[in-house]
Every structure is written in structure tokens, then in C-alpha cells.
Design an enzyme around this catalytic site. Structure first.
Site, PDB file in Angstrom:
ATOM      1  N   GLY A  71     -59.585  59.156   3.252  1.00  0.00           N
ATOM      2  CA  GLY A  71     -59.906  58.476   4.498  1.00  0.00           C
ATOM      3  C   GLY A  71     -59.204  57.139   4.646  1.00  0.00           C
ATOM      4  O   GLY A  71     -58.599  56.847   5.655  1.00  0.00           O
ATOM      5  N   GLY A 129     -69.971  51.608  -0.961  1.00  0.00           N
ATOM      6  CA  GLY A 129     -70.617  52.881  -1.213  1.00  0.00           C
ATOM      7  C   GLY A 129     -71.499  52.929  -2.435  1.00  0.00           C
ATOM      8  O   GLY A 129     -72.735  52.993  -2.337  1.00  0.00           O
ATOM      9  N   LYS A 187     -70.083  46.487  -8.714  1.00  0.00           N
ATOM     10  CA  LYS A 187     -69.404  45.954  -7.547  1.00  0.00           C
ATOM     11  C   LYS A 187     -68.487  47.048  -7.012  1.00  0.00           C
ATOM     12  O   LYS A 187     -68.185  48.016  -7.701  1.00  0.00           O
ATOM     13  CB  LYS A 187     -68.551  44.736  -7.907  1.00  0.00           C
ATOM     14  CG  LYS A 187     -69.302  43.522  -8.415  1.00  0.00           C
ATOM     15  CD  LYS A 187     -68.294  42.428  -8.756  1.00  0.00           C
ATOM     16  CE  LYS A 187     -68.949  41.167  -9.257  1.00  0.00           C
ATOM     17  NZ  LYS A 187     -67.946  40.129  -9.603  1.00  0.00           N
ATOM     18  N   GLU A 214     -61.147  48.988  -3.144  1.00  0.00           N
ATOM     19  CA  GLU A 214     -60.149  48.276  -2.345  1.00  0.00           C
ATOM     20  C   GLU A 214     -59.483  47.111  -3.055  1.00  0.00           C
ATOM     21  O   GLU A 214     -58.365  46.720  -2.705  1.00  0.00           O
ATOM     22  CB  GLU A 214     -60.806  47.800  -1.045  1.00  0.00           C
ATOM     23  CG  GLU A 214     -61.176  48.986  -0.157  1.00  0.00           C
ATOM     24  CD  GLU A 214     -62.054  48.621   1.015  1.00  0.00           C
ATOM     25  OE1 GLU A 214     -61.522  48.455   2.124  1.00  0.00           O
ATOM     26  OE2 GLU A 214     -63.277  48.518   0.827  1.00  0.00           O
TER      27      GLU A 214
END
Length: 697
Positions: free
Chosen positions: A233, A503, A656, A660
Site C-alpha cells: 500500500g 498499526g 514503536k 516508515e
């Protein structure tokens, strides 16, 4: 109900891996349904104007064609949310590639043929697709993506620059970039009486359910969204995209299942992209390299349909201990598709500017680039004064420098040669916010001694399903083999999307809470009925109680490059990233995510670039033949590691986000290495061979 072996921290292979490699896993465009029809999107070949007429008569007589949906006959949509989803509601064309019709037929080939034959006439209007920092319509948005303020100011920045011993004032540019997940956007929708079932490729089934509920004025219980397997995605599937709206329109109109799958080229216009940026970064320091001022001004573009302001300068608010600090964002609305999230939105382009400027400041001060950053390590967040949670950036630099052999580096650019190759090394910092948001989950104990956990999580290739199974097993005190985690079903309740590195940090909290409560009931003697014993959990109140501190993941990125000064070719023999990302649930999937992020950073540095032809308002290289991404041959070695830490007051698992942070800083590290190899500074991405050669002239 106890086990001596902890699952969290073990390197576990992806539980669905075998299903994926054997083709057993079904994606959104693969669900077999009886009487299935296919929709093909018709796009506008003009950048701005109105539809004068649509002649669907000939198309409707073609073999297999069932319907042609357009603004004259499409169902009316409700809601004032995402304007990019209000499809086929008017005759206006806002950008090249906008949806103007959907042809539905019995086969995909028949739908494609009908779409190509559809006659649409337009009244053209003057368009503007030219992005520049001095565009006359550039304005200051009210806020930027993520809920951040547009501007922050601390102290008298201009006075600090006038008094500074050393200054850097440079402009950096990054191009438009497109997400391009392996699985194109696809939806298979089925309307049964008053109920809608949607198999959709997305990063959050519950989010898509809410969007469809609003757009089609449906009761929440009438909408069921399923996204068990998603083939990537990178933000492009973070919210509902056009294909799910079009498939829902068509199935409701025809009363039969309809599949709409976008082509790769259609995705370039319809699913979002990273905005191009032009950024001016000014740094001021004393003679010892201590920052006295940091000024970051970021320009980006949006569409005339929906305002999307990239948070490009936000990273500069938190990274370095500048006495005075100013960050600003400016935006221009053009006749182009709407930019959206792409992995590390804001931080990825913002880090290229900030971390390149820090390298330039190190050069001006005569300091090692790592030492400069260590000297400017803040005690509290510079822009807000709030305390940090765990902040182990310096530890990442120390560990990375030792593993990379940084101490052997000559500071002089161009000092190392290997035949025609000039060798250089560079470094940059990474950061990304670490957050938890409310989610719900349910845990069930079955009469057979097994456990089932349900949560509307999404696994877009991250290994989320596996990590949540490890977390659930430990919370229940049982082996992983006794636990099944079900995801990607909107009926499981509200949960955050797979995005923003939120997430696992958010879902795990709900999973742990439900599993611990279930384990406590069983330990207290509660019997398991024939239908199972279920406990549900909601973390909304838990998240509200979190202390107001600044939490981030951090990383240190190291790069070695070899530059052929005669051809301009750049090779990357080594990339190394050392990260501080909380407790690592699964080293196997964590390593995969960090390497994936660094690969995207490599791609950003050297290859990725969507080129706009302003004359007709479209990106001309809108496929994977013209839009280049990194492959195995583009780097010889990528290594990742992490330092030990846990953010236990962020969530019970101490994790954490790490999806990204890997991309942030990589492009700057490579750019800094190219400078070290050649003595030439590249302030515009990608660093193409022609730019290397032009820089030498």
C-alpha cells in the site's frame, strides 16, 4: 495456560507465507463470485473543462456490455468528506485522468473494449499544472497533514542569522513520486438485498466501511468490508479510493457482483502520490557548530478538488537544539490529481532537505557530520519544550559508526578512488513519530482449548498478522500454535488503519487488553461454554490517559557510493541503518520492514521521478517502464540493526512503529555520500547521471 517460551522477540516466519507463495491467499480481485461483471474506468484526456456530451449508445450495443455509468445516470452520493470520492456527480473535469465514466460488461476484455469506444466530448478550459515556489497562487494553508500547525516560531530568527558566525542557506527540491504497490487497487463488490459486501484492497477495512456508509447513506450494519490479504500500500490504500466507490455504484445499480481493478497507469492519476517539494533551509551556528537558528520553509502542491498539505517541515521542529526556530508551509492548488500519503509523508522529503543542510553545515564548520549532530542533541523538543520519551538517536549513531567503520573516513571529498570510480560515504538521521490510537479487539477461548483473536487490522506485507499472534500468545500465556488471529474484517469493530506507523502499536494494545482480561477470567474459574468465551476490549480511555510527551522512532543511516565521474553512474555498495524502534516483536519481519524502507530511500535518491508535462497536465512516465524504482542490482548490501529500548508507557507491548522510519534519511545519506565522493553537492532529487555530469561542468 502457561508457557515458559515467550513468543515476542522470536524470529517467526510469516504465518500466511505458504498461502501467499502457493496462490492460496486470495486478494481483492481474486474472489470468485457467480454472475460476476467487470467495470473499466474511462478517464478524461483533458486537464480542465466540462463534459459536453457522452454518447453511450454504440457502447451499450457492444458484446457483453451491461451498463455505462456517468454523471448523467450515476447514483447520487452523499457526504462532504473526501471530495475525490464524489465520482460521476457532475460534468466538471478537474485534472487529466479524472474519472468520467465506468463501462460494465460480462468480461474484463469487453469492458475495456467498451471504455475505449466510448465517445466523450469536452469543452476545454485553461489549466495550470506548473509547480514552482514563486507561483502567484501560493498560499498558507490553515494546517498540514497530521493535524500539525502550518507554522511555528521560537525566538527572533532573523536576528540570530545576522549574529551568526556560520550560516547555510540552500534550496532543495524533490519530485512527485508514486506509491506503486505490487497489487493494483481492486474491489469486488456484491449487493444482496439490503446488504453490501466488499472485497477491497485497502489499509483499513473499518475506515472504508465508514466511507461507504456515508457516501451511499447506508446503515453501518448493512456494509461489510473484507481485506484479508493486501499486496502492499505505502499509503496509497490508506483510505477508500475510486475503485471501491465505482464497484459499489455498479453492483447496486445492476444487482449483480461487479469487480473494478485499476490498471497501473490509472493508479498514477487516481490513487495519490507524494507531492513535489521545494524547500529552503537556513541554518545558523556558532564557531563550535552549535545551532543558533533553524529556518525551514516548504512549498508543495495540491489539487483544486481537495486540499492536502504535506507536513514537510515538521521534522525540523523536533530534531536539533536550535536556540531560535521557524518552520513554515506553503501550498498551491493546481489542475492536477490530489497528492496523498506516501510512506513517511513529510518526513521523507523533509529529511532530504534538513539532513543535507546539516551536512553542509558540518562542512562549513569543519566538523564531522556525526559530531555536529551529537553537539546539537536536544534535551527537550525544541519547538514545544515538551519532554521526550525514549530518544536514542545518539546511540544509533555510535553503534552505526562502529559497524560502518566511520572512523576510517577521510573528511576530504574525492580522497578515495578505485579506478574510474570515486568513493564516498555519507550519514543522515532518521525519525518518525511513535503513536498509539484507539482500537478494539475481541479474544475468544474455545472449548477445544484454542484461542481466536479478532481485530480489524490490515497486513499490507508488514507481517502484522504474525506479530499480533506472537503478542496475543504471550498475553494469554500459551504457545503461538494455540492462537489464531483473524484480521481485515470490518465486522470486527473499529481499529486504526495500517498507516502512520500506528498499526502494531495500536492494535497490540487492544489485543493485549482483551487477551489479559480473558486469561484473568479463565484463571478465576470461569467455564468455557460450547460457543466459546469471548472478551472484548476498547483502548479509547487508555489512549486518552497517555502522558503528553514526545515519542519518536529514530535511526542513523550510513551510505557508501561509487561514482563514475566520466559517465555519471552511481552505484551503492553499502547501506547500513541502525534504529531505535522500541521493543522488536519479530526480528524477521522488523528487518524486512526496515530494509524495505531503506530500499525506497535508495529509490528516492537515485531513480524515482514523475515528470509532469504541463502542456496537457499529466505525468508522462505513468507506468513501470518509464517510472523507475530500485531493484536488487541497485545496491550490493543493505544491513539493519537496532538498539535495545522499550516504550512501555506508550502501549503494553513497548513497541514503536518501524514501517516508515527506514525511508527517512536514506536519500540524504546517499546524497551526502555523493558529495563526499565528488565534492559536488546535489540539492535536487533524483541524483541522475546527467545531473552528475552537468555538475562537473
Amino acid at each position: 495456560m502457561t508457557t515458559s517460551t515467550r513468543s515476542v522477540g522470536a524470529g517467526v516466519a510469516r504465518l500466511e507465507g505458504r498461502d501467499k507463495v502457493t496462490g492460496q491467499a486470495r486478494y481483492a480481485g481474486e474472489h470468485p463470485l457467480a454472475d460476476l461483471a467487470f467495470g473499466w474506468v474511462v478517464q478524461a484526456p483533458v486537464a480542465r473543462g466540462r463534459i459536453r456530451s457522452i454518447d453511450a449508445g454504440e457502447v451499450l450495443s457492444m458484446p457483453g456490455v451491461l451498463a455505462v455509468l456517468h454523471h448523467g445516470n450515476a447514483p447520487e452520493l452523499a457526504g462532504a468528506g473526501d471530495a475525490t470520492l464524489l465520482l460521476l456527480q457532475s460534468d466538471r473535469v478537474h485534472h487529466h485522468g479524472a474519472v468520467v465514466a465506468l463501462v460494465v460488461a460480462k468480461t474484463s476484455e469487453q469492458a475495456c473494449a467498451g471504455a475505449e469506444a466510448l465517445q466523450v466530448e469536452y469543452d476545454l478550459e485553461r489549466h495550470d499544472a506548473g509547480f514552482s515556489a514563486d507561483h502567484p497562487q501560493m498560499y498558507t494553508p490553515e494546517g498540514v497533514n497530521g493535524g500539525y500547525p502550518t507554522e511555528t516560531v521560537k525566538g527572533d530568527v532573523e536576528a540570530a542569522f545576522q549574529a551568526a558566525e556560520v550560516t547555510v542557506d540552500c534550496t532543495y527540491a524533490t519530485p512527485a513520486e508514486h506509491n506503486n504497490p505490487m497489487e493494483p487497487h481492486a474491489t469486488t463488490a456484491r449487493w444482496d438485498g439490503s446488504e453490501l459486501t466488499v472485497f477491497d484492497s485497502n489499509q483499513g477495512a473499518y475506515s472504508v466501511k465508514r466511507t461507504l456508509t456515508t457516501l451511499f447513506s447506508l446503515a453501518p450494519e448493512a456494509v461489510h468490508v473484507l481485506s484479508e490479504h493486501v499486496g502492499g500500500g505505502f499509503g496509497a490504500k490508506g483510505t477508500a479510493r475510486p475503485q471501491v466507490v465505482l464497484a459499489t455504484m455498479a453492483t447496486r445499480l445492476l444487482g449483480r457482483p461487479v469487480r473494478v481493478a485499476l490498471t497501473r497507469r490509472q493508479m498514477f492519476s487516481l490513487t495519490g502520490y507524494r507531492t513535489p517539494t521545494i524547500q529552503r533551509v537556513r541554518l545558523a551556528a556558532d564557531g563550535d557548530g552549535h545551532l543558533t537558528a533553524l529556518d525551514h520553509l516548504a512549498h508543495s502542491q495540491t489539487s483544486t478538488v481537495l486540499e492536502f498539505a504535506e507536513q514537510t517541515a515538521v521534522m525540523s521542529r523536533t530534531m536539533y537544539a536550535a536556540d531560535t526556530l521557524r518552520t513554515r508551509h506553503r501550498l498551491v492548488a493546481l489542475d492536477v490529481p490530489t497528492p496523498r500519503w506516501m510512506r513517511a509523508p513529510g518526513e521523507a522529503p523533509g529529511s532530504f532537505a534538513l539532513e543535507s543542510a546539516m551536512d553542509e553545515l558540518a562542512e562549513a564548520c569543519g566538523l564531522d557530520p556525526i559530531e555536529l549532530r551529537v553537539r546539537n542533541e536536544p534535551a527537550v523538543e525544541p519547538s514545544s519544550g515538551r519532554p521526550f520519551g525514549s530518544r536514542n538517536l545518539v546511540a544509533c549513531f555510535r553503534e552505526g559508526a562502529q559497524r560502518f567503520g566511520w572512523s576510517d573516513r577521510s573528511p576530504r571529498p574525492g580522497a578515495r578512488r578505485d579506478g574510474r570510480w570515486s568513493i564516498g560515504t555519507g550519514v543522515a538521521a532518521s525519525t518518525y513519530p511513535a503513536r498509539s490510537t484507539p482500537s478494539t479487539a475481541a479474544a475468544t477461548a474455545g472449548p477445544d482449548g484454542r484461542y481466536t483473536v479478532r481485530i480489524t487490522a490490515s497486513d499490507i506485507g508488514t507481517g502484522a498478522r504474525t506479530a499480533l499472534t506472537q503478542i496475543a500468545a504471550d498475553a494469554l500465556g500459551v504457545p503461538m500454535s494455540d492462537v489464531t488471529v483473524l484480521i481485515g474484517d470490518s465486522d470486527f469493530g473499529a481499529a486504526v488503519i495500517a498507516g502512520g506507523s500506528l498499526g502494531t502499536a495500536s492494535w497490540s494494545w487492544a489485543v493485549v487488553k482483551a487477551c489479559r482480561q480473558l486469561a484473568a477470567e479463565l484463571a478465576g474459574g470461569t467455564a468455557v461454554p460450547d460457543g466459546g468465551l469471548t472478551v472484548s476490549a476498547d483502548t479509547a480511555e487508555d489512549v486518552k490517559a497517555l502522558p503528553d510527551i514526545v515519542r519518536h522512532s529514530y535511526g542513523a543511516q550510513f551510505a557508501e557510493v561509487a561514482v563514475d565521474v566520466e559517465s555519471g553512474e552511481i552505484r551503492v555498495p553499502r547501506l547500513l541503518g541502525i534504529f531505535a524502534v522500541g521493543r522488536v516483536v519479530n526480528p524477521v519481519t522488523a528487518r524486512s520492514q526496515l530494509i524495505g524502507g531503506m530500499t525506497m530511500g535508495l529509490s528516492m535518491a537515485l531513480l524515482e521521478e514523475a515528470i509532469m508535462d504541463g502542456s496537457f497536465g499529466d505525468y508522462v512516465n505513468h507506468d513501470l517502464a518509464g517510472y523507475h524504482v530500485a531493484t536488487n542490482a541497485d545496491v550490493q548490501s543493505i544491513e539493519v540493526g537496532w538498539v535495545d529500548e522499550s516504550e512501555d508507557d506508550l502501549n503494553p507491548s513497548g513497541v514503536k512503529g518501524l514501517g516508515e522510519v527506514g525511508i527517512v534519511g536514506t536519500a540524504a545519506a546517499i546524497g551526502n555520500a555523493v558529495w563526499h565522493a565528488t565534492g559536488l553537492r546535489h540539492r535536487e532529487l533524483p541524483i541522475r547521471p546527467d545531473r552528475v555530469l552537468l555538475g562537473r561542468r
